[in-house]
Design a protein around this motif. Structure first.
Motif, PDB file in Angstrom:
ATOM      1  N   VAL A 240       0.828  -1.210   0.000  1.00  8.91           N
ATOM      2  CA  VAL A 240       0.000   0.000   0.000  1.00  8.91           C
ATOM      3  C   VAL A 240       0.858   1.255   0.000  1.00  8.91           C
ATOM      4  O   VAL A 240       0.434   2.312  -0.474  1.00  8.91           O
ATOM      5  N   SER A 241       2.074   1.164   0.501  1.00  8.13           N
ATOM      6  CA  SER A 241       2.918   2.360   0.615  1.00  8.13           C
ATOM      7  C   SER A 241       3.442   2.858  -0.723  1.00  8.13           C
ATOM      8  O   SER A 241       4.004   3.952  -0.787  1.00  8.13           O
ATOM      9  N   ILE A 242       3.271   2.079  -1.812  1.00 11.55           N
ATOM     10  CA  ILE A 242       3.738   2.561  -3.111  1.00 11.55           C
ATOM     11  C   ILE A 242       2.724   3.506  -3.750  1.00 11.55           C
ATOM     12  O   ILE A 242       3.024   4.132  -4.759  1.00 11.55           O
ATOM     13  N   LEU A 243       1.542   3.624  -3.171  1.00 11.59           N
ATOM     14  CA  LEU A 243       0.489   4.438  -3.756  1.00 11.59           C
ATOM     15  C   LEU A 243       0.740   5.923  -3.528  1.00 11.59           C
ATOM     16  O   LEU A 243       1.431   6.314  -2.578  1.00 11.59           O
ATOM     17  N   ARG A 244       0.159   6.731  -4.373  1.00 11.98           N
ATOM     18  CA  ARG A 244       0.198   8.173  -4.173  1.00 11.98           C
ATOM     19  C   ARG A 244      -0.641   8.529  -2.954  1.00 11.98           C
ATOM     20  O   ARG A 244      -1.549   7.792  -2.570  1.00 11.98           O
ATOM     21  N   ILE A 245      -0.380   9.676  -2.349  1.00 11.48           N
ATOM     22  CA  ILE A 245      -0.966   9.985  -1.048  1.00 11.48           C
ATOM     23  C   ILE A 245      -2.493  10.034  -1.106  1.00 11.48           C
ATOM     24  O   ILE A 245      -3.169   9.556  -0.184  1.00 11.48           O
ATOM     25  N   ASP A 246      -3.075  10.575  -2.189  1.00  5.04           N
ATOM     26  CA  ASP A 246      -4.527  10.642  -2.235  1.00  5.04           C
ATOM     27  C   ASP A 246      -5.157   9.262  -2.340  1.00  5.04           C
ATOM     28  O   ASP A 246      -6.196   8.978  -1.731  1.00  5.04           O
ATOM     29  N   HIS A 247      -4.512   8.349  -3.085  1.00 10.14           N
ATOM     30  CA  HIS A 247      -5.006   6.980  -3.168  1.00 10.14           C
ATOM     31  C   HIS A 247      -4.750   6.221  -1.872  1.00 10.14           C
ATOM     32  O   HIS A 247      -5.564   5.388  -1.465  1.00 10.14           O
ATOM     33  N   PHE A 248      -3.641   6.506  -1.228  1.00 11.13           N
ATOM     34  CA  PHE A 248      -3.380   5.888   0.078  1.00 11.13           C
ATOM     35  C   PHE A 248      -4.439   6.306   1.084  1.00 11.13           C
ATOM     36  O   PHE A 248      -4.913   5.483   1.887  1.00 11.13           O
ATOM     37  N   VAL A 249      -4.831   7.568   1.058  1.00 11.65           N
ATOM     38  CA  VAL A 249      -5.875   8.038   1.963  1.00 11.65           C
ATOM     39  C   VAL A 249      -7.192   7.323   1.676  1.00 11.65           C
ATOM     40  O   VAL A 249      -7.928   6.942   2.596  1.00 11.65           O
ATOM     41  N   ARG A 250      -7.486   7.107   0.399  1.00  6.46           N
ATOM     42  CA  ARG A 250      -8.714   6.391   0.052  1.00  6.46           C
ATOM     43  C   ARG A 250      -8.697   4.971   0.597  1.00  6.46           C
ATOM     44  O   ARG A 250      -9.701   4.472   1.123  1.00  6.46           O
ATOM     45  N   VAL A 251      -7.556   4.306   0.476  1.00  6.52           N
ATOM     46  CA  VAL A 251      -7.446   2.934   0.968  1.00  6.52           C
ATOM     47  C   VAL A 251      -7.565   2.893   2.490  1.00  6.52           C
ATOM     48  O   VAL A 251      -8.299   2.060   3.050  1.00  6.52           O
ATOM     49  N   VAL A 252      -6.860   3.786   3.183  1.00  9.36           N
ATOM     50  CA  VAL A 252      -6.903   3.800   4.643  1.00  9.36           C
ATOM     51  C   VAL A 252      -8.301   4.132   5.142  1.00  9.36           C
ATOM     52  O   VAL A 252      -8.792   3.543   6.108  1.00  9.36           O
ATOM     53  N   THR A 253      -8.965   5.056   4.470  1.00  7.08           N
ATOM     54  CA  THR A 253     -10.336   5.394   4.861  1.00  7.08           C
ATOM     55  C   THR A 253     -11.259   4.195   4.700  1.00  7.08           C
ATOM     56  O   THR A 253     -12.110   3.926   5.569  1.00  7.08           O
ATOM     57  N   ALA A 254     -11.083   3.458   3.605  1.00  7.15           N
ATOM     58  CA  ALA A 254     -11.895   2.257   3.412  1.00  7.15           C
ATOM     59  C   ALA A 254     -11.558   1.177   4.438  1.00  7.15           C
ATOM     60  O   ALA A 254     -12.443   0.447   4.913  1.00  7.15           O
ATOM     61  N   ILE A 255     -10.301   1.073   4.828  1.00  5.90           N
ATOM     62  CA  ILE A 255      -9.894   0.088   5.832  1.00  5.90           C
ATOM     63  C   ILE A 255     -10.498   0.440   7.188  1.00  5.90           C
ATOM     64  O   ILE A 255     -10.898  -0.446   7.956  1.00  5.90           O
ATOM     65  N   LYS A 256     -10.554   1.732   7.518  1.00  7.82           N
ATOM     66  CA  LYS A 256     -11.199   2.145   8.765  1.00  7.82           C
ATOM     67  C   LYS A 256     -12.656   1.691   8.816  1.00  7.82           C
ATOM     68  O   LYS A 256     -13.143   1.225   9.855  1.00  7.82           O
ATOM     69  N   VAL A 257     -13.344   1.838   7.696  1.00 12.71           N
ATOM     70  CA  VAL A 257     -14.751   1.428   7.642  1.00 12.71           C
ATOM     71  C   VAL A 257     -14.893  -0.073   7.874  1.00 12.71           C
ATOM     72  O   VAL A 257     -15.864  -0.535   8.482  1.00 12.71           O
ATOM     73  N   LYS A 258     -13.885  -0.843   7.433  1.00 14.78           N
ATOM     74  CA  LYS A 258     -13.934  -2.301   7.608  1.00 14.78           C
ATOM     75  C   LYS A 258     -13.674  -2.720   9.052  1.00 14.78           C
ATOM     76  O   LYS A 258     -13.842  -3.887   9.385  1.00 14.78           O
TER      77      LYS A 258
END
Length: 687
Positions: A240-258
């Protein structure tokens, strides 16, 4: 810079999992336009056919010499441009805003000509956006490019962990098309779902190197294989750390929901920051995470359980590809906005380093304030090197003392809130619950006191460091030293060290300013080492030195009295002050060893001189008494004048008694003035 990372996972044939053999063959092209493929000559592309080209498509520096009919039969946009144009002989079209660039258009053009096109995780996002741009819909022909690419995304990419990562990475150059087509959202949710799954059900083949073949599928489990091991909780950090910051934020936000644990989310953020923010994490702070024999250089995981990564995209060299300042600022602002609200989600050291960079890069004040509050929540975990944040504003001081003052205020507010929270629920339901709440409240108060004591030691050390700055005002020093309550310090040795350092760096202070500075210190809380150092410290005001010596004398007297009381009472439950004093000394840092022998000798000399003065005082008293007796002897009447003195005394007594008798009997005196002056005339006549 990410090309090599993507190539490491894109070598396999991703089309095998799609419809059929993974080759999208177009329908029969126009009879007479028979194509065997495309030929590239420099920046120009030509169709290998006998029919001459009648259309030039210019995309940036690339030129495509094509035919109108195969393109307009599949592309609604090109159909409209060509046939709706007023120029019937239109032979050149410029498409500089086409998403995906020349590479994606080449694949779309091949599809129009009926040439086989391999869909991979590397090219699918660009090709999907190109198909949408060219309007290659089902209205023109069944099984058009939009349908084919959408099916590959849904059934192949989103079911694979690695393909989802690669596609999301490739979407960075396709904004806003990839966002509008929901490619970013679908890939982010797919990654979040897989990262939130139980790691006990995940088996990745791990060799320490990027695999040469295609990645294992998400659902592929081979527990019997000896080369596989259970995935650690942080197995997804590196990918996940290879992603750009805006996409990383999207992934982390989705992980929080999970429902991911907040400490894992915080650890992933620390891992990401260590990779993209050079100098944020010092070497050696993160634990080594690779096994023996591993030759892949990766950023170590900050999560305690991790270390075995399913490496997707290799590494990134900060020295070769430094992150621009603008991107660093965006990364910091994004990380601050997604830090989990729970305490200890990330370390205090990470927060302070983030705060340092936020101050340096002039991040939005609201985000800086939010970060300062987060630091205040766990300020007791801070270390002095992380707290020495330079002053990047126009302030004259070397370090940002105001920032530390604000963080300390947030800490005190947080501690006050936590100490008051148990009392609100202390009378909730029943006696048992009441007792449990009181017990929890007592433990909470003890925890708060320990935290304040740790913060007090940290603040004293910080004051010692910043006191060497000649531009640090006395008011800032005093305000920061007095911010903590008196109960936070059981020993003022650290505060005394800071005061002494400030006096040494500011020799021009007046007597009043030195007294004001020393007023923040409690002389009764100094250890023996500090008292001995203060007794010979010429920088301290004389009054403070006297107070130090007096307080130490009182402590010694109390200790002696308590020892005597203990000896007289035998074995009892009485605890003298000596034990408390010993405990206090054990907790006192041995920082005042210099000048021990000379200070002890000076104190003994002062005590000897004091005893000498006392003995001399007693001698003077005896001499005074002797002189008094001699004076009394000299004041007695001599033998030659004894008759005169005796007669005078008798006459005086007789006159006084006569006057008293007359007053008692009520006999008035004829002339009081004559009666008062009579002795005087008699005395004159006798003389």
């Amino acid at each position: 810079m990410w090309e090599s990372e993507i190539e490491s996972v894109s070598g396999g044939d991703y089309g095998a999992a799609a419809a059929g053999d993974g080759v999208l063959a177009a329908a029969a092209a126009r009879p007479g336009v028979k194509s065997d493929g495309f030929e590239q000559r420099g920046e120009s592309w030509y169709v290998a056919t006998d029919v001459p080209s009648d259309l030039l498509v210019q995309i940036g520096d690339a030129s495509f010499y094509l035919h109108k009919y195969p393109l307009v039969s599949r592309s609604g946009k090109l159909n409209r441009i060509i046939y709706d144009s007023r120029n019937a002989d239109l032979s050149k079209i410029t498409l500089d805003d086409l998403p995906g660039g020349p590479e994606s258009f080449e694949l779309a053009a091949k599809f129009c000509y009926g040439i086989a096109v391999d869909l991979t995780a590397t090219n699918i996002s660009g090709l999907r956006c190109t198909a949408e741009y060219l309007e290659m819909t089902e209205d023109l022909e069944e099984g058009n490019l939009i349908f084919k690419t959408e099916a590959f995304l849904s059934y192949v990419v989103l079911s694979s962990w690695r393909d989802s990562i690669v596609v999301l990475k490739s979407c960075e150059k396709l904004s806003p098309w990839a966002e509008n087509l929901q490619i970013v959202r679908r890939c982010s949710e797919s990654i979040a779902w897989k990262a939130s799954a139980n790691p006990k059900g995940i088996r990745w083949q791990y060799t320490g190197k990027p695999p040469a073949a295609s990645s294992p599928k998400w659902n592929e489990l081979k527990e019997s294989s000896p080369s596989r091991s259970q995935a650690p909780p942080d197995w997804w950090f590196e990918d996940v750390s290879i992603l750009r910051i805006d996409h990383f934020v999207r992934v982390v936000t989705a992980i929080k929901v999970k429902g991911m644990r907040h400490e894992l989310i915080g650890a992933s953020m620390m891992h990401y920051a260590a990779k993209w923010l050079p100098g944020l994490i010092k070497e050696g702070h993160a634990a080594a995470g690779s096994d023996e024999g591993s030759t892949t250089t990766t950023t170590s995981s900050s999560w305690k359980g991790g270390g075995l990564y399913m490496v997707v995209a290799g590494t990134r060299d900060d020295t070769l590809n430094p992150v621009p300042t603008k991107d660093q600022k965006m990364i910091i602002e994004s990380l601050i906005s997604i830090i989990p609200p729970q305490k200890d989600s990330v370390t205090c050291s990470f927060l302070l380093r983030l705060l340092r960079m936020a101050s340096m890069l002039k991040v939005a004040p609201a985000l800086v304030t939010e970060l300062e509050k987060r630091v205040g929540m766990q300020f007791e975990q801070a270390a002095l090197p992380d707290l020495l944040i330079p002053s990047y504003s126009k302030a004259e001081t070397l370090y940002d003392v105001d920032l530390v003052q604000r963080v300390l205020e947030h800490f005190l507010v947080q501690e006050q809130t936590e100490s008051c929270s148990p009392s609100r629920n202390s009378f909730s339901d029943g006696n048992n619950k009441h007792n449990n709440t009181l017990h929890d409240g007592g433990s909470q108060r003890g925890t708060n006191l320990n935290a304040k004591m740790r913060v007090a030691r940290l603040v004293d050390s910080y004051l010692t460091e910043v006191s060497r700055d000649r531009n640090l005002s006395l008011t800032k020093f005093q305000v920061l030293a007095e911010a903590l309550p008196e109960s936070a310090r059981t020993c003022d040795d650290g505060l005394y060290r800071a005061i002494d350092s400030y006096l040494k760096a500011h020799p021009t202070l007046s007597e009043h300013e030195r007294k004001r500075l020393c007023r923040v210190m409690d002389c009764q809380k100094l250890s023996i080492d500090a008292c001995m150092h203060a007794a010979q410290n010429e920088r301290l005001p004389l009054r403070i030195v006297v107070q130090v010596l007096f307080s130490e004398q009182v402590k010694i007297s109390n200790a002696i009295a308590n020892n005597a009381l203990k000896d007289s009472s035998g074995d009892s439950h009485y605890q003298p002050l000596v034990s408390n004093r010993k405990t206090l000394l054990d907790a006192t840092p041995q920082s005042f060893q210099e000048g021990w022998a000379s200070a002890k000798k000076d104190i003994n000399t002062l005590k000897f001189e004091l005893e000498t003065v006392k003995s001399r005082n007693l001698e003077l008293q005896r001499e005074m008494e002797s002189l008094q007796r001699q004076f009394d002897k000299l004041a007695k009447p001599k033998q030659g004048s004894s008759a005169w003195s005796a007669g005078w005394k008798k006459l005086s007594k007789l006159t006084k008694s006569t006057n008293l008798e007359n007053q008692d009997m009520g006999t008035p005196v004829a002339n009081p003035e004559l009666a008062r002056k009579a002795p005087r005339r008699w005395r004159n006549s006798i003389s």
